[in-house]
Design an enzyme around this catalytic site. Structure first.
Site, PDB file in Angstrom:
ATOM      1  N   ASN A  87      44.413 -67.172 110.435  1.00 33.03           N
ATOM      2  CA  ASN A  87      45.520 -67.440 111.349  1.00 33.03           C
ATOM      3  C   ASN A  87      45.455 -66.364 112.417  1.00 33.03           C
ATOM      4  O   ASN A  87      45.842 -65.222 112.179  1.00 33.03           O
ATOM      5  CB  ASN A  87      46.855 -67.388 110.580  1.00 33.03           C
ATOM      6  CG  ASN A  87      48.050 -67.477 111.519  1.00 33.03           C
ATOM      7  OD1 ASN A  87      47.905 -67.819 112.694  1.00 33.03           O
ATOM      8  ND2 ASN A  87      49.228 -67.167 111.011  1.00 33.03           N
ATOM      9  N   LYS A 121      47.078 -66.125 115.137  1.00 33.36           N
ATOM     10  CA  LYS A 121      48.351 -65.882 115.841  1.00 33.36           C
ATOM     11  C   LYS A 121      48.076 -65.860 117.358  1.00 33.36           C
ATOM     12  O   LYS A 121      47.212 -66.597 117.812  1.00 33.36           O
ATOM     13  CB  LYS A 121      49.004 -64.606 115.323  1.00 33.36           C
ATOM     14  CG  LYS A 121      49.060 -64.605 113.787  1.00 33.36           C
ATOM     15  CD  LYS A 121      49.937 -63.568 113.193  1.00 33.36           C
ATOM     16  CE  LYS A 121      49.895 -63.717 111.674  1.00 33.36           C
ATOM     17  NZ  LYS A 121      50.837 -62.890 110.980  1.00 33.36           N
ATOM     18  N   HIS A 140      55.125 -71.749 109.526  1.00 30.80           N
ATOM     19  CA  HIS A 140      54.792 -70.330 109.313  1.00 30.80           C
ATOM     20  C   HIS A 140      56.063 -69.491 109.442  1.00 30.80           C
ATOM     21  O   HIS A 140      56.950 -69.808 110.239  1.00 30.80           O
ATOM     22  CB  HIS A 140      53.741 -69.877 110.339  1.00 30.80           C
ATOM     23  CG  HIS A 140      53.232 -68.503 110.059  1.00 30.80           C
ATOM     24  ND1 HIS A 140      53.888 -67.366 110.491  1.00 30.80           N
ATOM     25  CD2 HIS A 140      52.154 -68.073 109.363  1.00 30.80           C
ATOM     26  CE1 HIS A 140      53.215 -66.298 110.076  1.00 30.80           C
ATOM     27  NE2 HIS A 140      52.160 -66.701 109.392  1.00 30.80           N
ATOM     28  N   GLU A 144      56.712 -66.848 110.920  1.00 29.16           N
ATOM     29  CA  GLU A 144      57.038 -66.393 112.289  1.00 29.16           C
ATOM     30  C   GLU A 144      57.699 -67.515 113.079  1.00 29.16           C
ATOM     31  O   GLU A 144      58.549 -67.272 113.931  1.00 29.16           O
ATOM     32  CB  GLU A 144      55.763 -65.858 112.976  1.00 29.16           C
ATOM     33  CG  GLU A 144      55.422 -64.472 112.448  1.00 29.16           C
ATOM     34  CD  GLU A 144      53.948 -64.117 112.447  1.00 29.16           C
ATOM     35  OE1 GLU A 144      53.169 -64.729 113.204  1.00 29.16           O
ATOM     36  OE2 GLU A 144      53.569 -63.225 111.659  1.00 29.16           O
ATOM     37  N   GLU A 167      53.368 -67.520 101.421  1.00 29.08           N
ATOM     38  CA  GLU A 167      53.266 -66.264 102.162  1.00 29.08           C
ATOM     39  C   GLU A 167      54.593 -65.514 102.079  1.00 29.08           C
ATOM     40  O   GLU A 167      55.507 -65.793 102.870  1.00 29.08           O
ATOM     41  CB  GLU A 167      52.946 -66.532 103.631  1.00 29.08           C
ATOM     42  CG  GLU A 167      51.626 -67.217 103.864  1.00 29.08           C
ATOM     43  CD  GLU A 167      51.115 -66.976 105.277  1.00 29.08           C
ATOM     44  OE1 GLU A 167      50.037 -66.404 105.410  1.00 29.08           O
ATOM     45  OE2 GLU A 167      51.811 -67.339 106.237  1.00 29.08           O
ATOM     46  N   GLY A 224      51.535 -58.987 107.480  1.00 28.69           N
ATOM     47  CA  GLY A 224      51.299 -57.957 108.499  1.00 28.69           C
ATOM     48  C   GLY A 224      51.814 -56.580 108.113  1.00 28.69           C
ATOM     49  O   GLY A 224      51.899 -55.682 108.952  1.00 28.69           O
ATOM     50  N   SER A 258      48.785 -59.964 104.037  1.00 32.15           N
ATOM     51  CA  SER A 258      47.970 -58.743 103.882  1.00 32.15           C
ATOM     52  C   SER A 258      46.757 -58.936 102.983  1.00 32.15           C
ATOM     53  O   SER A 258      46.392 -58.029 102.221  1.00 32.15           O
ATOM     54  CB  SER A 258      48.839 -57.572 103.400  1.00 32.15           C
ATOM     55  OG  SER A 258      49.826 -57.277 104.378  1.00 32.15           O
TER      56      SER A 258
HETATM   57  P1  PGA Z   1      48.444 -61.050 107.561  1.00 24.97           P
HETATM   58  O1  PGA Z   1      49.095 -62.420 108.098  1.00 24.97           O
HETATM   59  O2  PGA Z   1      47.193 -61.406 106.806  1.00 24.97           O
HETATM   60  O3  PGA Z   1      48.158 -60.250 108.810  1.00 24.97           O
HETATM   61  O4  PGA Z   1      49.451 -60.410 106.682  1.00 24.97           O
HETATM   62  C1  PGA Z   1      49.103 -63.590 107.316  1.00 24.97           C
HETATM   63  C2  PGA Z   1      49.772 -64.721 108.048  1.00 24.97           C
HETATM   64  O5  PGA Z   1      50.742 -64.474 108.777  1.00 24.97           O
HETATM   65  O6  PGA Z   1      49.377 -65.884 107.910  1.00 24.97           O
END
Ligand code: PGA
Length: 248
Positions: free
Chosen positions: A9, A11, A93, A95, A163, A169, A209
Protein backbone atom coordinates in the site's frame (compact mmCIF):
# COMPACT_ATOMS: atom_id res chain seq x y z
CA UNK A 1 5.06 -24.42 1.81
CA UNK A 2 2.43 -21.84 2.71
CA UNK A 3 1.65 -19.35 -0.03
CA UNK A 4 1.77 -15.81 1.33
CA UNK A 5 0.30 -12.81 -0.46
CA UNK A 6 2.37 -9.62 -0.21
CA UNK A 7 0.31 -6.53 -1.07
CA UNK A 8 1.93 -3.10 -0.97
CA UNK A 9 0.00 0.00 0.00
CA UNK A 10 2.00 2.94 -1.30
CA UNK A 11 -0.44 5.52 0.12
CA UNK A 12 0.31 9.00 -1.29
CA UNK A 13 3.83 8.11 -2.43
CA UNK A 14 5.59 7.62 -5.78
CA UNK A 15 4.85 9.39 -9.04
CA UNK A 16 4.11 7.39 -12.21
CA UNK A 17 7.75 7.25 -13.26
CA UNK A 18 8.90 6.04 -9.84
CA UNK A 19 6.10 3.47 -9.87
CA UNK A 20 7.27 2.05 -13.20
CA UNK A 21 10.87 1.96 -12.04
CA UNK A 22 9.84 0.13 -8.85
CA UNK A 23 7.71 -2.42 -10.72
CA UNK A 24 10.43 -3.24 -13.23
CA UNK A 25 12.95 -3.71 -10.37
CA UNK A 26 10.45 -5.91 -8.54
CA UNK A 27 9.99 -8.04 -11.63
CA UNK A 28 13.74 -8.53 -11.92
CA UNK A 29 13.96 -9.62 -8.29
CA UNK A 30 11.29 -12.32 -8.50
CA UNK A 31 10.47 -15.37 -10.58
CA UNK A 32 7.24 -15.17 -12.65
CA UNK A 33 5.70 -17.64 -10.18
CA UNK A 34 6.64 -15.49 -7.16
CA UNK A 35 5.37 -12.33 -8.83
CA UNK A 36 1.86 -13.79 -8.74
CA UNK A 37 1.91 -13.58 -4.92
CA UNK A 38 2.43 -9.81 -5.02
CA UNK A 39 0.03 -6.90 -5.48
CA UNK A 40 0.37 -3.13 -5.28
CA UNK A 41 -2.15 -0.44 -4.33
CA UNK A 42 -0.91 2.76 -5.90
CA UNK A 43 -2.15 6.36 -6.15
CA UNK A 44 -4.93 6.40 -8.78
CA UNK A 45 -3.03 9.00 -10.83
CA UNK A 46 -0.37 6.39 -11.64
CA UNK A 47 -2.75 3.68 -12.90
CA UNK A 48 -2.77 4.83 -16.51
CA UNK A 49 1.01 4.94 -16.87
CA UNK A 50 1.36 1.57 -15.19
CA UNK A 51 -1.30 0.08 -17.47
CA UNK A 52 0.57 1.33 -20.55
CA UNK A 53 3.71 -0.49 -19.43
CA UNK A 54 1.99 -3.90 -19.53
CA UNK A 55 3.11 -4.76 -16.01
CA UNK A 56 2.27 -8.31 -14.87
CA UNK A 57 1.74 -7.74 -11.16
CA UNK A 58 -1.88 -7.36 -9.94
CA UNK A 59 -2.58 -3.77 -8.91
CA UNK A 60 -5.36 -1.40 -8.01
CA UNK A 61 -6.36 1.94 -6.49
CA UNK A 62 -6.41 2.63 -2.74
CA UNK A 63 -10.02 3.80 -2.80
CA UNK A 64 -13.00 3.79 -5.19
CA UNK A 65 -16.28 5.66 -5.05
CA UNK A 66 -19.60 3.83 -4.66
CA UNK A 67 -21.09 5.33 -7.82
CA UNK A 68 -19.64 4.79 -11.27
CA UNK A 69 -20.12 8.34 -12.57
CA UNK A 70 -21.89 11.61 -11.94
CA UNK A 71 -21.55 14.81 -9.93
CA UNK A 72 -19.02 13.55 -7.36
CA UNK A 73 -16.17 16.02 -7.58
CA UNK A 74 -12.80 14.56 -6.76
CA UNK A 75 -13.82 10.90 -6.58
CA UNK A 76 -12.33 7.89 -8.40
CA UNK A 77 -14.35 5.49 -10.54
CA UNK A 78 -13.89 1.74 -10.07
CA UNK A 79 -14.86 1.22 -13.74
CA UNK A 80 -12.18 3.61 -14.96
CA UNK A 81 -9.63 1.90 -12.69
CA UNK A 82 -10.68 -1.44 -14.22
CA UNK A 83 -10.19 0.06 -17.68
CA UNK A 84 -6.66 0.98 -16.58
CA UNK A 85 -5.84 -2.64 -15.89
CA UNK A 86 -6.64 -2.73 -12.18
CA UNK A 87 -7.87 -6.07 -10.85
CA UNK A 88 -8.08 -5.15 -7.15
CA UNK A 89 -9.37 -2.29 -5.00
CA UNK A 90 -8.52 -1.33 -1.44
CA UNK A 91 -11.63 -0.50 0.57
CA UNK A 92 -12.11 0.89 4.09
CA UNK A 93 -8.46 1.51 4.96
CA UNK A 94 -8.23 3.05 8.44
CA UNK A 95 -6.84 6.28 6.96
CA UNK A 96 -10.03 6.54 4.88
CA UNK A 97 -12.12 5.86 7.96
CA UNK A 98 -10.21 8.17 10.31
CA UNK A 99 -9.08 11.08 8.12
CA UNK A 100 -11.97 11.12 5.66
CA UNK A 101 -14.75 9.91 7.97
CA UNK A 102 -15.64 6.87 5.87
CA UNK A 103 -18.25 4.64 7.52
CA UNK A 104 -18.73 0.88 7.31
CA UNK A 105 -21.97 1.46 5.37
CA UNK A 106 -20.03 3.43 2.74
CA UNK A 107 -17.37 0.73 2.77
CA UNK A 108 -20.04 -1.88 1.94
CA UNK A 109 -21.17 0.22 -1.04
CA UNK A 110 -17.57 0.41 -2.23
CA UNK A 111 -17.24 -3.38 -1.93
CA UNK A 112 -20.36 -3.77 -4.07
CA UNK A 113 -19.27 -1.21 -6.64
CA UNK A 114 -15.89 -2.91 -6.91
CA UNK A 115 -17.61 -6.19 -7.76
CA UNK A 116 -19.87 -4.52 -10.31
CA UNK A 117 -16.79 -3.05 -11.97
CA UNK A 118 -14.98 -6.42 -11.93
CA UNK A 119 -12.47 -5.55 -9.21
CA UNK A 120 -11.64 -7.80 -6.27
CA UNK A 121 -12.11 -5.72 -3.11
CA UNK A 122 -9.71 -5.96 -0.19
CA UNK A 123 -11.73 -4.91 2.84
CA UNK A 124 -9.60 -3.39 5.62
CA UNK A 125 -10.64 -3.45 9.25
CA UNK A 126 -9.07 -3.00 12.67
CA UNK A 127 -9.44 -1.49 16.10
CA UNK A 128 -7.87 1.65 17.62
CA UNK A 129 -5.60 1.48 20.66
CA UNK A 130 -8.38 2.79 22.87
CA UNK A 131 -10.74 0.08 21.60
CA UNK A 132 -8.14 -2.62 22.21
CA UNK A 133 -7.33 -1.38 25.69
CA UNK A 134 -11.00 -1.35 26.62
CA UNK A 135 -11.46 -4.94 25.42
CA UNK A 136 -13.55 -4.09 22.35
CA UNK A 137 -11.32 -5.51 19.60
CA UNK A 138 -13.54 -8.44 18.65
CA UNK A 139 -16.74 -6.41 18.82
CA UNK A 140 -15.26 -3.66 16.62
CA UNK A 141 -13.91 -5.93 13.91
CA UNK A 142 -17.07 -8.05 13.95
CA UNK A 143 -19.17 -4.98 13.27
CA UNK A 144 -16.80 -3.70 10.57
CA UNK A 145 -16.91 -7.10 8.87
CA UNK A 146 -20.68 -7.56 9.11
CA UNK A 147 -21.49 -4.04 7.92
CA UNK A 148 -18.74 -3.98 5.31
CA UNK A 149 -20.00 -7.18 3.68
CA UNK A 150 -23.68 -6.20 3.74
CA UNK A 151 -25.22 -7.38 0.47
CA UNK A 152 -22.23 -9.57 -0.44
CA UNK A 153 -23.03 -12.81 -2.19
CA UNK A 154 -20.81 -15.71 -1.19
CA UNK A 155 -19.89 -16.29 -4.82
CA UNK A 156 -18.22 -12.86 -4.94
CA UNK A 157 -14.49 -12.83 -4.21
CA UNK A 158 -13.17 -10.91 -1.22
CA UNK A 159 -9.93 -10.50 0.68
CA UNK A 160 -9.78 -9.12 4.21
CA UNK A 161 -6.95 -7.09 5.72
CA UNK A 162 -6.79 -6.95 9.50
CA UNK A 163 -4.89 -3.79 10.37
CA UNK A 164 -4.92 -2.67 14.00
CA UNK A 165 -4.86 1.14 13.80
CA UNK A 166 -2.26 1.37 16.58
CA UNK A 167 0.16 -0.72 14.49
CA UNK A 168 -0.10 1.26 11.25
CA UNK A 169 3.00 3.33 10.55
CA UNK A 170 3.99 3.21 14.23
CA UNK A 171 6.61 0.46 14.26
CA UNK A 172 4.45 -1.34 16.85
CA UNK A 173 3.53 -4.61 15.19
CA UNK A 174 0.84 -6.87 16.66
CA UNK A 175 2.37 -9.96 18.25
CA UNK A 176 1.82 -13.18 16.28
CA UNK A 177 -0.67 -14.25 18.98
CA UNK A 178 -2.62 -10.98 18.86
CA UNK A 179 -2.79 -11.11 15.07
CA UNK A 180 -3.76 -14.79 15.01
CA UNK A 181 -6.51 -14.24 17.57
CA UNK A 182 -8.06 -11.48 15.45
CA UNK A 183 -7.66 -13.44 12.20
CA UNK A 184 -9.20 -16.59 13.69
CA UNK A 185 -12.08 -14.49 14.95
CA UNK A 186 -12.63 -12.93 11.51
CA UNK A 187 -12.56 -16.42 9.94
CA UNK A 188 -15.24 -17.57 12.39
CA UNK A 189 -17.46 -14.57 11.59
CA UNK A 190 -16.98 -15.25 7.88
CA UNK A 191 -18.08 -18.85 8.53
CA UNK A 192 -21.14 -17.63 10.39
CA UNK A 193 -22.03 -15.21 7.59
CA UNK A 194 -21.12 -17.16 4.45
CA UNK A 195 -20.26 -20.75 5.43
CA UNK A 196 -16.93 -22.45 5.94
CA UNK A 197 -16.04 -22.90 2.25
CA UNK A 198 -16.21 -19.17 1.68
CA UNK A 199 -14.44 -18.42 4.97
CA UNK A 200 -11.57 -20.75 4.11
CA UNK A 201 -11.28 -19.40 0.58
CA UNK A 202 -11.02 -15.78 1.79
CA UNK A 203 -7.41 -14.68 2.32
CA UNK A 204 -6.95 -12.64 5.51
CA UNK A 205 -3.91 -10.37 5.32
CA UNK A 206 -2.26 -8.78 8.32
CA UNK A 207 -1.16 -5.14 8.10
CA UNK A 208 0.54 -2.74 10.50
CA UNK A 209 4.34 -2.26 10.65
CA UNK A 210 5.12 -5.47 8.76
CA UNK A 211 8.89 -5.59 8.19
CA UNK A 212 11.39 -8.25 7.05
CA UNK A 213 12.22 -9.06 10.66
CA UNK A 214 8.66 -9.82 11.78
CA UNK A 215 7.10 -11.41 8.67
CA UNK A 216 8.57 -14.86 9.40
CA UNK A 217 6.91 -15.29 12.80
CA UNK A 218 3.61 -13.77 11.66
CA UNK A 219 3.46 -16.04 8.62
CA UNK A 220 3.61 -19.14 10.85
CA UNK A 221 0.16 -18.36 12.23
CA UNK A 222 -2.43 -20.56 10.58
CA UNK A 223 -4.96 -17.81 9.82
CA UNK A 224 -2.49 -15.28 8.41
CA UNK A 225 -2.52 -15.65 4.62
CA UNK A 226 -0.42 -12.66 3.67
CA UNK A 227 0.42 -9.05 4.41
CA UNK A 228 -0.70 -5.54 3.56
CA UNK A 229 2.48 -3.51 3.74
CA UNK A 230 2.78 0.27 3.88
CA UNK A 231 6.20 1.78 4.64
CA UNK A 232 8.22 -1.36 3.87
CA UNK A 233 6.58 -1.73 0.43
CA UNK A 234 8.18 1.49 -0.78
CA UNK A 235 11.56 -0.19 -1.24
CA UNK A 236 11.94 -3.27 -3.45
CA UNK A 237 14.51 -4.82 -1.08
CA UNK A 238 12.30 -4.77 2.02
CA UNK A 239 9.15 -5.70 0.07
CA UNK A 240 10.88 -8.78 -1.37
CA UNK A 241 12.59 -9.67 1.92
CA UNK A 242 9.25 -9.69 3.75
CA UNK A 243 8.07 -12.26 1.22
CA UNK A 244 11.22 -14.37 1.37
CA UNK A 245 11.23 -14.45 5.17
CA UNK A 246 7.62 -15.56 5.15
CA UNK A 247 8.46 -18.52 2.91
CA UNK A 248 11.11 -20.06 5.13
P1 PGA B 1 2.55 0.26 7.56
O1 PGA B 1 1.13 0.54 6.85
O2 PGA B 1 3.07 -1.05 7.02
O3 PGA B 1 3.41 1.43 7.17
O4 PGA B 1 2.29 0.19 9.02
C1 PGA B 1 0.21 -0.49 6.61
C2 PGA B 1 -1.03 0.05 5.94
O5 PGA B 1 -1.45 1.17 6.26
O6 PGA B 1 -1.64 -0.62 5.10
Amino acid sequence: MKKMICAGNWKLNKNPEESLHFLSQLKESLSPEELKDFAVFMPALSLYTVAQSGVEIPYGPQNVFWQSEGAFTGENSADVAKGMGASLSLVGHSERRQIFGETSEQTAMKVQRSHEAGLLPVLCLGETLEQRESGQTKAVITEQLKKGTEGLDKSQPLWLAYEPVWAIGTGKVATPDQAEEAHAHLRSIMTELFGSDKANATPILYGGSVKPDNSGELSKQSNIDGFLIGGASLKVESFVQIYRNSQS
